[in-house]
Design a protein around this motif. Structure first.
Motif, PDB file in Angstrom:
ATOM      1  N   CYS A 148       0.830  -1.208   0.000  1.00 32.53           N
ATOM      2  CA  CYS A 148       0.000   0.000   0.000  1.00 32.53           C
ATOM      3  C   CYS A 148       0.864   1.258   0.000  1.00 32.53           C
ATOM      4  CB  CYS A 148      -0.918  -0.017   1.219  1.00 32.53           C
ATOM      5  SG  CYS A 148      -2.273   1.177   1.143  1.00 32.53           S
ATOM      6  N   ALA A 149       2.007   1.223   0.689  1.00 36.42           N
ATOM      7  CA  ALA A 149       2.915   2.374   0.675  1.00 36.42           C
ATOM      8  C   ALA A 149       3.506   2.608  -0.709  1.00 36.42           C
ATOM      9  CB  ALA A 149       4.032   2.161   1.701  1.00 36.42           C
ATOM     10  N   VAL A 150       3.762   1.529  -1.447  1.00 32.60           N
ATOM     11  CA  VAL A 150       4.252   1.675  -2.822  1.00 32.60           C
ATOM     12  C   VAL A 150       3.209   2.348  -3.698  1.00 32.60           C
ATOM     13  CG1 VAL A 150       4.993   0.388  -4.862  1.00 32.60           C
ATOM     14  CG2 VAL A 150       5.803  -0.295  -2.605  1.00 32.60           C
ATOM     15  N   LEU A 172      18.296   6.580   2.605  1.00 32.01           N
ATOM     16  CA  LEU A 172      19.701   6.287   2.322  1.00 32.01           C
ATOM     17  C   LEU A 172      19.876   4.883   1.751  1.00 32.01           C
ATOM     18  CD1 LEU A 172      21.482   7.858   5.436  1.00 32.01           C
ATOM     19  CD2 LEU A 172      21.355   8.770   3.115  1.00 32.01           C
ATOM     20  N   LEU A 173      19.076   3.928   2.241  1.00 29.03           N
ATOM     21  CA  LEU A 173      19.127   2.579   1.683  1.00 29.03           C
ATOM     22  C   LEU A 173      18.668   2.571   0.232  1.00 29.03           C
ATOM     23  CD1 LEU A 173      19.693  -0.418   2.271  1.00 29.03           C
ATOM     24  CD2 LEU A 173      17.319  -0.627   3.023  1.00 29.03           C
ATOM     25  N   LEU A 174      17.643   3.360  -0.081  1.00 32.24           N
ATOM     26  CA  LEU A 174      17.214   3.487  -1.475  1.00 32.24           C
ATOM     27  C   LEU A 174      18.291   4.136  -2.338  1.00 32.24           C
ATOM     28  CD1 LEU A 174      13.474   4.592  -1.127  1.00 32.24           C
ATOM     29  CD2 LEU A 174      14.321   2.450  -2.067  1.00 32.24           C
ATOM     30  N   TYR A 193       8.940   1.883 -11.457  1.00 32.23           N
ATOM     31  CA  TYR A 193      10.212   1.360 -11.973  1.00 32.23           C
ATOM     32  C   TYR A 193      11.342   1.536 -10.956  1.00 32.23           C
ATOM     33  CZ  TYR A 193      14.339   1.004 -14.988  1.00 32.23           C
ATOM     34  OH  TYR A 193      15.561   0.660 -15.529  1.00 32.23           O
ATOM     35  N   LEU A 194      11.350   2.659 -10.269  1.00 32.36           N
ATOM     36  CA  LEU A 194      12.364   2.878  -9.232  1.00 32.36           C
ATOM     37  C   LEU A 194      12.183   1.896  -8.077  1.00 32.36           C
ATOM     38  CD1 LEU A 194      12.569   6.781  -9.054  1.00 32.36           C
ATOM     39  CD2 LEU A 194      14.277   5.209  -9.977  1.00 32.36           C
ATOM     40  N   MET A 195      10.934   1.595  -7.733  1.00 34.45           N
ATOM     41  CA  MET A 195      10.707   0.645  -6.645  1.00 34.45           C
ATOM     42  C   MET A 195      11.178  -0.745  -7.031  1.00 34.45           C
ATOM     43  SD  MET A 195       9.760   0.286  -3.591  1.00 34.45           S
ATOM     44  CE  MET A 195       9.665  -1.185  -2.577  1.00 34.45           C
ATOM     45  N   VAL A 196      10.848  -1.191  -8.240  1.00 35.31           N
ATOM     46  CA  VAL A 196      11.300  -2.507  -8.704  1.00 35.31           C
ATOM     47  C   VAL A 196      12.823  -2.562  -8.756  1.00 35.31           C
ATOM     48  CG1 VAL A 196      11.243  -4.134 -10.635  1.00 35.31           C
ATOM     49  CG2 VAL A 196       9.159  -2.949  -9.956  1.00 35.31           C
ATOM     50  N   ALA A 232       9.697   4.514   2.533  1.00 33.17           N
ATOM     51  CA  ALA A 232      10.554   5.644   2.156  1.00 33.17           C
ATOM     52  C   ALA A 232      10.385   6.040   0.693  1.00 33.17           C
ATOM     53  CB  ALA A 232      12.022   5.298   2.423  1.00 33.17           C
ATOM     54  N   LEU A 233       9.627   5.260  -0.085  1.00 30.95           N
ATOM     55  CA  LEU A 233       9.485   5.558  -1.515  1.00 30.95           C
ATOM     56  C   LEU A 233       8.815   6.905  -1.789  1.00 30.95           C
ATOM     57  CD1 LEU A 233       9.820   4.553  -4.450  1.00 30.95           C
ATOM     58  CD2 LEU A 233       7.565   3.486  -4.230  1.00 30.95           C
ATOM     59  N   PRO A 234       7.710   7.283  -1.110  1.00 31.70           N
ATOM     60  CA  PRO A 234       7.146   8.620  -1.373  1.00 31.70           C
ATOM     61  C   PRO A 234       8.124   9.750  -1.094  1.00 31.70           C
ATOM     62  CG  PRO A 234       5.571   7.247  -0.188  1.00 31.70           C
ATOM     63  CD  PRO A 234       6.877   6.515  -0.177  1.00 31.70           C
ATOM     64  N   VAL A 235       8.840   9.664   0.033  1.00 31.81           N
ATOM     65  CA  VAL A 235       9.827  10.701   0.347  1.00 31.81           C
ATOM     66  C   VAL A 235      10.968  10.681  -0.666  1.00 31.81           C
ATOM     67  CG1 VAL A 235      11.323  11.607   2.165  1.00 31.81           C
ATOM     68  CG2 VAL A 235       9.216  10.414   2.776  1.00 31.81           C
ATOM     69  N   PHE A 236      11.378   9.485  -1.073  1.00 29.85           N
ATOM     70  CA  PHE A 236      12.451   9.323  -2.057  1.00 29.85           C
ATOM     71  C   PHE A 236      12.067   9.950  -3.395  1.00 29.85           C
ATOM     72  CE2 PHE A 236      14.193   6.535  -5.451  1.00 29.85           C
ATOM     73  CZ  PHE A 236      15.538   6.784  -5.269  1.00 29.85           C
ATOM     74  N   SER A 237      10.853   9.673  -3.870  1.00 31.25           N
ATOM     75  CA  SER A 237      10.410  10.201  -5.169  1.00 31.25           C
ATOM     76  C   SER A 237      10.252  11.714  -5.129  1.00 31.25           C
ATOM     77  CB  SER A 237       9.088   9.538  -5.569  1.00 31.25           C
ATOM     78  OG  SER A 237       9.213   8.132  -5.612  1.00 31.25           O
TER      79      SER A 237
END
Length: 471
Positions: free
Chosen positions: A67-69, A196-198, A338-341, A381-386
C-alpha cells in the motif's frame, strides 16, 4: 430526479478497508508461496500456532508495504481522473479526504509494524515462556511483551541521550512530551535510513535490471550461427553419454533448455525484436530518471518551492502535477514503480542481503520476517524518495512531510547529486562491459586458454580486431 449510484455514498474508511483487504489476500498468497510448510505442520502444536500468528503479522506488514508503494501512483492518478471528469457522479467518492486518510493510515500502520509488530513476531517465535510458569501460547505472549517493553525503553532512552547531546535544553523541555517530540524524531531517523538505503540500492538495481531482463528473454547474438552451436551441443551430448554409459542418465532434457536451443526455437521476432525493445525501454526509463533528477537539481538552486514539503489539503482536481498533463503524470507513475522494482532488485543483488532472497517453499519464518521488514523500510521511504528527487511534484501528505531533514537544503541537494552521479556511473559501467563481453564472445576470444577480463584486452584493440575480421 436521477437516483445516485450506491457507491457514491461509500465512506473513505470503507474504501480503505476494501483496498487493504485485497492487498492482505494478495500478500498472504505471496507468503504462502515462499514459506516452508514444515514450520507450520509440526508435532508441537504450540510452535505451529506461534508460527501461524507470526505469519499473519508478516502478511499485515507486507500488505502495508504494498500500500505504501501505491500511495503516490494512486494520488497522482486520482488527481488526473478528477481533472478529466470534474463533475461526474461516479467519481464523487474520489476526493481529498480519501487520499489524505489513506496517507495517514499507511504512515500509522507502517510505523506500527516496524516498531512493534515485527519485533513482536520475532520475539514471539523465539520465546518459550518464563521459567516456572505454565507453558502455552499466553506464556509466550507475556514473555514477548516484557522483552518488547524493555527494548522500547532502551530505544527511547538512546534517542533521548542522542537528542540531549545535540540540544540539551530542548531535550529537558521535551522529557515528558514523548508523543510530540521523540516519536516524530524517531520516525524521521527511520525514514532517513530508508531513503539512504534506497540511494544505495536503486542505482545498483537500475544497472542490474538490464542483466535480469536479459536472462528472461531470448538474447540475439552478434555473428552467431545457431545451427553450428546446435551441432556442437549434439556432439557434446553424444560424448558425455558415451562417457557416462548409463541408461537412466540423459542430457537431452537439459540441453533442450540450453540457450542455443532456446534461440533456435524462438521466432525471428523474439530473437531480434523483443530483446532490443526491452533494453531500449529500460535505457529510456533510466535516462529519464537521471534527466529529471538533473533538472530538479537546477530547480533547487533557483526555486524554493522545489524543496520537498508537506501539504495539508491535497486539493485534487484543481491542476495537474506535471507540466505535460495526463501524459506526464502517467510517466511519473511508471517511473515511480520502476524505481521501486529497481530498488528491490538492487537490494537482493547486493552482497549484504543476498541471504534474505526468498526461495519457493523453502523460506523459514525468520527470513520472512527479515524480508517483510526490509520491504517495508524501502516502500515506506518511496514517497519521500520520489519527492526528494523531483520525480513528481505531488507534495507529501500527512506525517510524511513532517520529517526534520526535509527542510535542509544541503541534505536534499547533496542527495540529488549523489543519486544522479551513482546512477550515471553504474549505467555507463554496465553498458560498456556488456558491449565488451558481447564482442569478446562474438570473435571467439572467450575460448582462449587464459581468462579474458576487461583489463586483459582493451576495448580499442578489441574493436580493431573486429574491424579487421569484417574487412
Amino acid at each position: 430526479m436521477h437516483e445516485l449510484p450506491m457507491f457514491v455514498f461509500v465512506s473513505p474508511l470503507q474504501i480503505c478497508v476494501l483496498l487493504f483487504t485485497c492487498l492482505y489476500i494478495l500478500s498472504y498468497l505471496i507468503l504462502t508461496h515462499f514459506k516452508k510448510n514444515a514450520d507450520y505442520v509440526t508435532d508441537d502444536i504450540e510452535d505451529a500456532t506461534a508460527n501461524k500468528i507470526a505469519l499473519w503479522l508478516c502478511t499485515f506488514t507486507l500488505s502495508v508495504a504494498v500500500c505504501a508503494v501505491l500511495l503516490l501512483p494512486i494520488s497522482i492518478l486520482s488527481n488526473e481522473v478528477l481533472l478529466i471528469f470534474p463533475h461526474s457522479y461516479y467519481m464523487q467518492w474520489l476526493n481529498g479526504s480519501l487520499i489524505h486518510g489513506l496517507w495517514n493510515l499507511v504512515f500509522l500502520f507502517s510505523n506500527l509494524s516496524l516498531v512493534f509488530l515485527m519485533p513482536f513476531a520475532y520475539f514471539f517465535t523465539e520465546s518459550e515462556g518464563f521459567v516456572g510458569c505454565k507453558k502455552g501460547v499466553m506464556a509466550r505472549v507475556y514473555e514477548t511483551a516484557v522483552v518488547l517493553l524493555l527494548l522500547t525503553l532502551l530505544v527511547l532512552g538512546m534517542v533521548w541521550v542522542f537528542v540531549a547531546l545535540l540540544n540539551n535544553h530542548s531535550a529537558r523541555e521535551s522529557l515528558y512530551d514523548m508523543w510530540e517530540y521523540y516519536l516524530p524524531y524517531l520516525y524521521s531517523a527511520i525514514s532517513l535510513c530508508g531513503v539512504l538505503l534506497l540511494l544505495l540500492c536503486t542505482p545498483f538495481g537500475l544497472s542490474r535490471m538490464f542483466s535480469v531482463t536479459g536472462s528472461l528473454l531470448v538474447k540475439p547474438r552478434l555473428l552467431e550461427n545457431v545451427e553450428v552451436e546446435m551441432n556442437c551441443a549434439a556432439f557434446e551430448e553424444a560424448s558425455l553419454s558415451r562417457t557416462l554409459n548409463s541408461e537412466w542418465w540423459s542430457l537431452s532434457s537439459f540441453l533442450s533448455l540450453s540457450p542455443p536451443e532456446m534461440r533456435r526455437r524462438a521466432s525471428p521476432w523474439q530473437r531480434n525484436l523483443f530483446y532490443p525493445l526491452a533494453m531500449l525501454l529500460l535505457l529510456a526509463l533510466t535516462v529519464a530518471c537521471v534527466l529529471m533528477v538533473c533538472f530538479h537539481v537546477l530547480e533547487l538552486l533557483f526555486d524554493e518551492t522545489a524543496m520537498p514539503s508537506g501539504m495539508g489539503d491535497p486539493r485534487l482536481g484543481t491542476a495537474s502535477f506535471s507540466m505535460f498533463g495526463s501524459l506526464g503524470a502517467a510517466v511519473q507513475v511508471v517511473l515511480i514503480l520502476y524505481l521501486m522494482v529497481s530498488s528491490v532488485v538492487g537490494f537482493y543483488s547486493s552482497p549484504l542481503f543476498t541471504s534474505l532472497l526468498p526461495r519457493s517453499r523453502d523460506t523459514n519464518l525468520t527470513q520472512i520476517i527479515g524480508n517483510c521488514v526490509s520491504l517495508l523500510v524501502l516502500s515506506s521511504a518511496l514517497p519521500v524518495f520520489s519527492r526528494t528527487l523531483g520525480i513528481t511534484r505531488f507534495d507529501l501528505l500527512g506525517d510524511f512531510g513532517r520529517y526534520n531533514w526535509l527542510g535542509n537544503f544541503h541534505i536534499v541537494f547533496l542527495y540529488n547529486i549523489l543519486f544522479a552521479g551513482l546512477t550515471s556511473a553504474c549505467l555507463i559501467n554496465t553498458l560498456t562491459w556488456a558491449v565488451q563481453k558481447e564482442l569478446i564472445r562474438a570473435f571467439g576470444l572467450h575460448k582462449l586458454p587464459l581468462t579474458v577480463s576487461r583489463t586483459t584486452i582493451p576495448l580499442k584493440l578489441l574493436l580493431a580486431n573486429g574491424l579487421s575480421k569484417i574487412q
